[in-house]
Design an enzyme around this catalytic site. Structure first.
Site, PDB file in Angstrom:
ATOM      1  N   ASN A  13       0.880  -1.175   0.000  1.00  0.00           N
ATOM      2  CA  ASN A  13       0.000   0.000   0.000  1.00  0.00           C
ATOM      3  C   ASN A  13       0.912   1.219   0.000  1.00  0.00           C
ATOM      4  O   ASN A  13       1.520   1.535   1.017  1.00  0.00           O
ATOM      5  CB  ASN A  13      -0.897  -0.005   1.247  1.00  0.00           C
ATOM      6  CG  ASN A  13      -1.676   1.290   1.387  1.00  0.00           C
ATOM      7  OD1 ASN A  13      -1.860   2.019   0.418  1.00  0.00           O
ATOM      8  ND2 ASN A  13      -2.134   1.580   2.602  1.00  0.00           N
ATOM      9  N   LYS A  15       0.137   4.285  -0.251  1.00  0.00           N
ATOM     10  CA  LYS A  15      -0.486   5.482   0.341  1.00  0.00           C
ATOM     11  C   LYS A  15      -0.284   6.688  -0.600  1.00  0.00           C
ATOM     12  O   LYS A  15      -0.319   6.518  -1.802  1.00  0.00           O
ATOM     13  CB  LYS A  15       0.072   5.746   1.743  1.00  0.00           C
ATOM     14  CG  LYS A  15       0.113   4.477   2.603  1.00  0.00           C
ATOM     15  CD  LYS A  15       0.351   4.754   4.042  1.00  0.00           C
ATOM     16  CE  LYS A  15       0.603   3.448   4.789  1.00  0.00           C
ATOM     17  NZ  LYS A  15       0.225   3.483   6.167  1.00  0.00           N
ATOM     18  N   HIS A  98      -9.418   1.015   4.640  1.00  0.00           N
ATOM     19  CA  HIS A  98      -8.146   1.211   5.346  1.00  0.00           C
ATOM     20  C   HIS A  98      -8.378   2.145   6.534  1.00  0.00           C
ATOM     21  O   HIS A  98      -9.171   3.086   6.449  1.00  0.00           O
ATOM     22  CB  HIS A  98      -7.110   1.803   4.389  1.00  0.00           C
ATOM     23  CG  HIS A  98      -5.724   1.779   4.954  1.00  0.00           C
ATOM     24  ND1 HIS A  98      -5.279   2.726   5.847  1.00  0.00           N
ATOM     25  CD2 HIS A  98      -4.705   0.903   4.793  1.00  0.00           C
ATOM     26  CE1 HIS A  98      -4.033   2.434   6.197  1.00  0.00           C
ATOM     27  NE2 HIS A  98      -3.664   1.329   5.572  1.00  0.00           N
ATOM     28  N   GLU A 100      -6.765   4.538   7.652  1.00  0.00           N
ATOM     29  CA  GLU A 100      -6.558   5.970   7.372  1.00  0.00           C
ATOM     30  C   GLU A 100      -7.793   6.573   6.702  1.00  0.00           C
ATOM     31  O   GLU A 100      -8.120   7.744   6.910  1.00  0.00           O
ATOM     32  CB  GLU A 100      -5.289   6.158   6.511  1.00  0.00           C
ATOM     33  CG  GLU A 100      -4.029   5.890   7.340  1.00  0.00           C
ATOM     34  CD  GLU A 100      -2.836   5.402   6.547  1.00  0.00           C
ATOM     35  OE1 GLU A 100      -2.831   5.535   5.314  1.00  0.00           O
ATOM     36  OE2 GLU A 100      -1.905   4.871   7.174  1.00  0.00           O
ATOM     37  N   GLU A 170      -5.631  -5.311  10.373  1.00  0.00           N
ATOM     38  CA  GLU A 170      -4.642  -4.261  10.590  1.00  0.00           C
ATOM     39  C   GLU A 170      -4.941  -3.517  11.892  1.00  0.00           C
ATOM     40  O   GLU A 170      -5.751  -2.571  11.903  1.00  0.00           O
ATOM     41  CB  GLU A 170      -4.679  -3.261   9.431  1.00  0.00           C
ATOM     42  CG  GLU A 170      -4.308  -3.874   8.097  1.00  0.00           C
ATOM     43  CD  GLU A 170      -3.666  -2.831   7.186  1.00  0.00           C
ATOM     44  OE1 GLU A 170      -2.537  -3.046   6.772  1.00  0.00           O
ATOM     45  OE2 GLU A 170      -4.293  -1.795   6.943  1.00  0.00           O
ATOM     46  N   GLY A 176       1.942   2.108  10.529  1.00  0.00           N
ATOM     47  CA  GLY A 176       2.832   3.255  10.359  1.00  0.00           C
ATOM     48  C   GLY A 176       3.490   3.719  11.642  1.00  0.00           C
ATOM     49  O   GLY A 176       4.057   4.803  11.693  1.00  0.00           O
ATOM     50  N   SER A 216       3.148  -2.339  10.234  1.00  0.00           N
ATOM     51  CA  SER A 216       4.602  -2.320  10.441  1.00  0.00           C
ATOM     52  C   SER A 216       5.265  -3.670  10.153  1.00  0.00           C
ATOM     53  O   SER A 216       6.253  -4.030  10.796  1.00  0.00           O
ATOM     54  CB  SER A 216       4.932  -1.826  11.854  1.00  0.00           C
ATOM     55  OG  SER A 216       4.451  -0.503  12.035  1.00  0.00           O
TER      56      SER A 216
HETATM   57  C1  PEP Z   1      -0.808  -0.078   5.734  1.00  0.00           C
HETATM   58  O1  PEP Z   1      -0.740   1.024   5.207  1.00  0.00           O
HETATM   59  O2  PEP Z   1      -1.753  -0.830   5.504  1.00  0.00           O
HETATM   60  C2  PEP Z   1       0.254  -0.483   6.636  1.00  0.00           C
HETATM   61  C3  PEP Z   1       0.187  -1.651   7.226  1.00  0.00           C
HETATM   62  O3  PEP Z   1       1.289   0.413   6.815  1.00  0.00           O
HETATM   63  P1  PEP Z   1       2.680   0.121   7.548  1.00  0.00           P
HETATM   64  O4  PEP Z   1       3.203  -1.193   6.998  1.00  0.00           O
HETATM   65  O5  PEP Z   1       3.562   1.254   7.182  1.00  0.00           O
HETATM   66  O6  PEP Z   1       2.418   0.000   9.000  1.00  0.00           O
END
Ligand code: PEP
Length: 255
Positions: A13, A15, A98, A100, A170, A176, A216
């Site tokens: 992803n 972003k 997501h 975000e 998630e 992040g 992460s």
């Molecule tokens: C994501 O954007 O779905 C995500 C898991 O980001 P990150 O790996 O940076 O935590």
């Protein structure tokens, strides 16, 4: 519990990162590193990068996804993009719900469900994101929340359509932040999601659904997370912007 019954999917992803030229360069760098992977490899990119990404990924094992989709087919929805539009430019996957989008753009479980139905009806594969905040975890609501989000997100999705749905667990506190769930926390969360699918569609169907972990995940911790029985891949943000790191994760998933 049989992991062999489901596809392992590693999805990036990006972003709000990368111009079309940068997208092309990153995919060119990734292609040889992920070639021959024994898992599905997907990159979800910003809308404007899609044509460049589709072109760059041609002839490789990388599939291109979008990061969101609107639930209406067309009309007065300034700034939005429909599922048919995505399909028309070569998109195969789309991330929906997501955290975000939920946190900054008012996405609700109900609109997540509408977007999921629109994407599936257009022939896209959906990566449906669910996850609890730290506060919800600390209050003891992780299982309840994950089951609720999963079931609402899948309302009116048929068992046949579910074959085109990947669910990404998630935890919001891990996205992040550099704070990864432990292998066991990821396995437990993914297990709650699978249990919700079993409640809605039956245990046999639930055994075949790909449930990713995201939050992460990186080159160092991927192998441990992916070794867990309920973890069928990953949704990767930061580490998907670096070809060497992303390819280590893809290789860990191919074992
Ligand atoms: C994501 O954007 O779905 C995500 C898991 O980001 P990150 O790996 O940076 O935590």
């Amino acid at each position: 519990m049989n992991k062999a019954l489901r596809r392992t999917v590693i999805a990036g992803n990006w972003k709000m990162n990368k111009t079309p030229d940068e997208a092309k360069a990153l995919i060119e760098e990734m292609k040889p590193l992920v070639a021959g992977a024994d898992c599905d490899v997907v990159l979800c990119v910003p809308y404007v990068d899609i044509p460049a990404a589709v072109e760059a990924a041609k002839g490789s094992n990388i599939r291109i996804g979008a990061e969101n989709v609107h639930f209406k087919a067309s009309g007065a929805y300034t700034g939005e993009v429909s599922a048919d539009m995505l399909k028309a430019v070569g998109v195969e996957y789309v991330i929906i719900g997501h955290s975000e989008r939920r946190q900054y753009f008012g996405e609700t479980d109900q609109t997540v469900n509408l977007r999921t139905l629109a994407a599936l009806n257009a022939g896209l594969k959906v990566i449906l994101c669910v996850g609890e905040t730290l506060e919800q975890r600390e209050l003891g609501y992780t299982e309840t929340l994950l089951k609720y989000q999963t079931k609402i997100g899948l309302t009116n999705v048929t068992a046949e359509q579910l074959k085109n749905v990947i669910i990404a667990y998630e935890p919001v506190w891990a996205i992040g932040t550099g704070v990864t769930a432990t292998d066991d926390q990821a396995d437990e969360g993914n297990g709650f999601v699978r249990a919700a699918v079993a409640e809605a569609y039956g245990a046999d169907v639930a055994e075949t659904v790909t449930v990713q972990y995201g939050g992460s995940m990186n080159a160092k911790n991927a192998e441990g997370l992916l070794s867990k029985v309920n973890v069928d891949g990953g949704l990767i943000g930061g580490a998907s912007l670096k070809a060497p790191d992303f390819s280590v994760i893809v290789k860990a998933a191919s074992k």
